[in-house]
Design a protein around this motif. Structure first.
Motif, short mmCIF file in Angstrom:
data_model
loop_
_atom_site.label_atom_id
_atom_site.label_comp_id
_atom_site.label_asym_id
_atom_site.label_seq_id
_atom_site.Cartn_x
_atom_site.Cartn_y
_atom_site.Cartn_z
N TYR A 1 -47.79 -32.90 -25.49
CA TYR A 1 -48.79 -33.34 -24.87
C TYR A 1 -50.00 -33.82 -25.71
O TYR A 1 -50.58 -34.76 -25.09
CB TYR A 1 -49.28 -32.15 -23.84
CG TYR A 1 -48.15 -31.79 -22.80
CD1 TYR A 1 -48.06 -32.63 -21.83
CD2 TYR A 1 -47.37 -30.70 -23.02
CE1 TYR A 1 -46.92 -32.16 -20.77
CE2 TYR A 1 -46.17 -30.29 -22.26
CZ TYR A 1 -46.27 -31.22 -20.92
OH TYR A 1 -45.09 -30.64 -20.06
N ARG B 1 -52.95 -33.29 -26.36
CA ARG B 1 -54.24 -33.43 -25.64
C ARG B 1 -54.97 -32.11 -25.43
O ARG B 1 -54.40 -31.12 -25.20
CB ARG B 1 -54.22 -34.32 -24.31
CG ARG B 1 -53.62 -33.57 -23.38
CD ARG B 1 -53.65 -34.24 -22.11
NE ARG B 1 -53.03 -33.74 -20.84
CZ ARG B 1 -51.80 -33.98 -20.28
NH1 ARG B 1 -50.89 -34.71 -21.13
NH2 ARG B 1 -51.27 -33.27 -19.40
N LEU B 2 -56.34 -32.12 -25.34
CA LEU B 2 -57.21 -30.86 -25.15
C LEU B 2 -57.44 -30.82 -23.66
O LEU B 2 -58.71 -30.71 -23.39
CB LEU B 2 -58.15 -30.65 -25.94
CG LEU B 2 -58.06 -30.43 -27.53
CD1 LEU B 2 -59.31 -30.72 -28.47
CD2 LEU B 2 -57.22 -29.13 -27.74
N SER B 3 -56.55 -30.76 -22.71
CA SER B 3 -56.78 -30.88 -21.37
C SER B 3 -56.79 -29.24 -20.92
O SER B 3 -56.09 -28.31 -21.48
CB SER B 3 -55.92 -31.65 -20.66
OG SER B 3 -54.36 -30.74 -20.67
N PRO B 4 -57.22 -29.01 -19.81
CA PRO B 4 -57.38 -27.21 -19.45
C PRO B 4 -55.89 -26.82 -19.14
O PRO B 4 -55.64 -25.83 -19.72
CB PRO B 4 -58.04 -27.42 -18.06
CG PRO B 4 -59.03 -28.80 -18.13
CD PRO B 4 -58.39 -29.47 -18.89
N GLY B 5 -54.88 -27.70 -18.77
CA GLY B 5 -53.59 -27.15 -18.46
C GLY B 5 -52.84 -26.95 -19.99
O GLY B 5 -52.20 -25.85 -20.17
N VAL B 6 -52.83 -27.82 -20.63
CA VAL B 6 -52.58 -27.59 -22.02
C VAL B 6 -53.19 -26.42 -22.85
O VAL B 6 -52.47 -25.53 -23.69
CB VAL B 6 -52.62 -28.77 -23.08
CG1 VAL B 6 -52.19 -28.56 -24.42
CG2 VAL B 6 -52.03 -30.03 -22.52
N LEU C 1 -51.18 -28.04 -15.50
CA LEU C 1 -50.38 -29.18 -16.27
C LEU C 1 -49.60 -30.08 -15.59
O LEU C 1 -49.56 -31.31 -15.71
CB LEU C 1 -49.70 -28.36 -17.34
CG LEU C 1 -48.90 -29.26 -18.74
CD1 LEU C 1 -50.07 -29.84 -19.24
CD2 LEU C 1 -47.97 -28.36 -19.46
N GLU D 1 -52.02 -32.44 -13.76
CA GLU D 1 -52.56 -33.24 -14.63
C GLU D 1 -51.42 -34.37 -14.98
O GLU D 1 -51.74 -35.54 -14.89
CB GLU D 1 -52.86 -32.70 -15.92
CG GLU D 1 -54.11 -31.92 -15.97
CD GLU D 1 -54.24 -31.02 -17.24
OE1 GLU D 1 -55.61 -30.40 -17.45
OE2 GLU D 1 -53.53 -31.26 -18.24
N GLU D 2 -50.09 -34.08 -15.04
CA GLU D 2 -49.03 -35.17 -15.30
C GLU D 2 -48.88 -35.81 -14.30
O GLU D 2 -48.66 -37.08 -14.25
CB GLU D 2 -47.63 -34.14 -15.62
CG GLU D 2 -47.62 -33.63 -16.97
CD GLU D 2 -47.88 -34.52 -18.08
OE1 GLU D 2 -46.97 -35.59 -18.14
OE2 GLU D 2 -48.91 -34.58 -19.02
N ALA E 1 -52.10 -38.25 -14.27
CA ALA E 1 -51.60 -39.25 -15.13
C ALA E 1 -50.75 -40.21 -14.74
O ALA E 1 -50.81 -41.44 -15.05
CB ALA E 1 -51.19 -38.67 -16.54
#
Length: 675
Positions: A188, A190-195, A243, A246-247, A250
């Protein structure tokens, strides 16, 4: 049982989150979501066993340990979808011996020699598969994954040899979670909340299990670690749900951008004037179309290959290509025929991928030492161009895909396919409009010609009569010589007027049926020796089993001879070292017979004015320009069609379509579209 009740809220939350995962899976049935859903169902099942069977009988322990090992495998398989020997997923090849190990190790804590041997075999199979899996190219670098798998596997083998089966399962569990967390980070990026929630949860989930014996830790600390782990499972599940969302966000944003780009691309294509101006250069016209394709689509190279009237293809337009590549494509297009393309489309080198767009391997069409191979131009995407009757009129070659890491999608090629369909329709419309305009224009010119011929014929007869009287009189020799000149020129004018009358008012009556194949072969015998002496390559192609055509034989012979003479005149202007080819081809075209007279001469034709009376492309003094107009009159008189076109890259062709019966008006509009 009371001590295990602290797990109930976690179990309830996991069940709720599992329901959410189920709903997400039903929205998009991907393998990744299925594996995640399975993993969380296994986590809920293991937690349920801990709650309702705290005493852990051997069977319950076997089931719990099986879930214990399968949970991280589901997550690992979702980010490493490689297959063992191309058929079995590695997660299955790795998980099966590990599952057998977990069940047997739980059922037989103190195994006999036979069970221990089976456990060692399962451990060896698992370690071998894990090392083989990690040594393949994946998201993580092999220099890390292979040594890590080998180190963990070696320790697991030592523990199994020493009979420490529970610790082996715990180490395998922790190692899988560590590798899964690393792959999630690399997948992934990226530094997203889900990741963040998912990766931290996976790391913590495996963290307490690095301690092989929790009894060595203070009881309160061990209890806190275990209870925190139940909460971490919930956090990890929530992180994976975030996540997924988020996907989806996106994907929706990417879809919106693709739709926006496709709409802009369609708008730019809609602004193209696809109707070819007869006074505009054909190559320039199609070059501008290719430049628009390169500017708006995902392809940085585009070329349009069209079928000429002589059924040989030519490169009509290109963009984004250097001179060497253009020349090589010119040579390739010149070797293509409809039959060869039809044969090519039936091979493995021609595969339709999306809609009407095919990915082709051009090496099938190469000759030894082909320049395209030297230029590494071997694969391309092709959008075929068909007429309404289903005939292959041309190809659009697309290559050098921008952002090559992103696969080609339907919305990437749909605007191009619509554009190609519009180009084909515009070409057919161009031909139809050309025929209608030509017919109306020549009908008007015919009436004018008839009127002019009628008005000139009477005074010309008087001039001719007085010239004869002067010539027969007792005038001096000079006067009689002048009268002879007047008489000859008057006769020439009379012949021109008779031709104009012929153009305006053709004769009627039943012309009979002409054996067109025999007529063409007779002309070939008559002219071949002459053409060979002039260094002209004379080619005659007559299809088998042609029916007779409804036209006067002498008039058809007159038309063909005039067209051949015009081509010979154009070819005679060329240097001897250049290709000089005259081709006459006769073939079926539905309920009509089509005759194509083509040459590679330098003149070209004006499709709009080619059949106008007194229009000529020859030099002054070589003709009055009535030949093609008379040919037009003869063919139209017999219910046929005649059109002129330029060939690619050089030359011209005249296409005649004749009915095999008393043709109707609708029949006159049938036939193949020519370039």
């Amino acid at each position: 049982m009371t001590e295990e009740l602290y797990r109930v809220p976690s179990f309830a939350l996991l069940c709720a989150l599992g329901t959410v995962f189920g709903a997400l899976y039903l929205r998009a049935r991907t393998m990744q979501r299925l594996l995640w859903l399975t993993g969380w169902l296994l986590a809920a099942a293991q937690l349920a066993l801990r709650i309702w069977h705290p005493e852990m009988t051997p069977a319950a322990r076997a089931l719990s340990n099986a879930c214990f090992e399968l949970i991280p495998l589901m997550f690992l398989g979702s980010v490493s979808p490689l297959r063992f020997r191309g058929r079995v997923p590695y997660v299955a090849a790795f998980g099966f011996p590990l599952l057998v190990y977990a069940v047997l190790g739980s059922l037989y804590p103190v195994p006999g020699a036979g069970i221990k041997a089976v456990l060692l075999v399962c451990a060896l199979a698992t370690v071998y598969t894990g090392i083989h899996w990690s040594s393949l190219k994946n998201l993580a670098p092999v220099w890390f994954t292979a040594p890590f798998s080998a180190a963990v596997g070696l320790v697991c083998l030592v523990l199994t040899w020493n009979g420490r089966f529970e610790e082996t399962l715990q180490l395998a569990h922790s190692g899988i979670f560590l590798m899964t967390a690393l792959l999630f980070v690399l997948a992934y990026r990226r530094l997203s909340p889900g990741v963040i929630f998912t990766v931290c949860g996976l790391l913590y989930w495996g963290l307490p299990l690095y301690f092989f014996d929790l009894a060595t830790i203070a009881h309160a600390t061990a209890a806190a670690l275990i209870r925190t782990l139940s909460l971490v499972k919930v956090v990890t599940a929530a992180g994976m749900i975030v996540l997924v969302l988020e996907e989806e966000l996106a994907a929706n944003e990417a879809s919106r951008q693709r739709d926006h780009r496709a709409r802009i691309e369609l708008e730019q294509y809609s602004r193209l004037d696809l109707y070819l101006d007869p006074y505009r250069d054909v190559v320039e016209h199609y070059d501008s179309i290719c430049e628009t394709i390169v500017a708006q689509s995902r392809f940085s190279q585009a070329a349009i290959v069209l079928c000429n009237a002589d059924r040989v293809y030519g490169l009509a337009g290109k963009a984004g290509m250097e001179g060497a590549l253009q020349g090589a494509l010119h040579a390739l297009a010149g070797r293509l025929t409809p039959d060869r393309i039809r044969e090519f489309s039936r091979t493995k080198y021609f595969q339709f991928e999306i809609g009407n767009t095919a990915r082709v391997d051009l090496s099938y069409l190469f000759e030894p030492g082909d320049e395209l191979k030297l230029l590494n131009y071997t694969t391309a995407y092709v959008v075929p161009m068909y007429t309404r009757s289903g005939m292959l009129e041309g190809l659009v070659l697309l290559s050098r895909l921008r952002d090559a890491g992103t696969p080609l999608r339907a919305d990437d090629v749909l605007p191009l396919e619509l554009l190609v369909a519009r180009i084909a329709a515009a070409r057919e419309s161009n031909l139809l409009v050309q025929r209608v305009v030509q017919s109306e224009k020549l009908a008007g010119l015919g009436q004018i010609a008839g009127g002019v011929a009628h008005e000139l014929n009477n005074p010309l007869t008087v001039v001719l009569g007085y010239a004869e009287l002067i010539q027969d009189s007792d005038a001096d020799d000079a006067m009689r010589e002048y009268a002879q000149v007047i008489r000859e020129e008057a006769r020439r004018m009379k012949r021109i007027i008779e031709s104009m009358v012929r153009f305006w008012r053709p004769s009627h009556g039943d012309p009979g049926m002409a054996p067109i194949d025999q007529i063409v072969h007779d002309i070939e015998k008559l002219r071949r020796n002459e053409l060979e002496r002039k260094g002209i390559d004379f080619q005659v192609c007559v299809a088998d089993g042609l029916p007779g055509v409804r036209i006067n034989s002498d008039q058809l012979r007159q038309v063909l001879l005039h067209l051949m003479n015009s081509s010979i005149s154009a070819l005679s202007e060329m240097p001897p070292d250049e290709e000089r080819r005259l081709k006459v081809e006769v073939r079926r075209a539905g309920r009509r017979v089509q005759v194509v007279v083509s040459d590679t001469g330098p003149r070209g034709v004006d499709p709009i004015h080619a059949f106008d009376p007194f229009f000529t492309a020859t030099q002054a003094g070589e003709g009055v320009g009535l030949g093609l107009s008379i040919c037009y009159s003869i063919i139209r008189e017999h219910g046929g069609e005649i059109t002129a076109s330029n060939l690619l890259p050089r030359g011209s062709a005249v296409v005649i379509e004749l009915p095999t019966h008393a043709g109707t008006g609708a029949d006159r509009l049938q036939g193949e579209v020519v370039a």
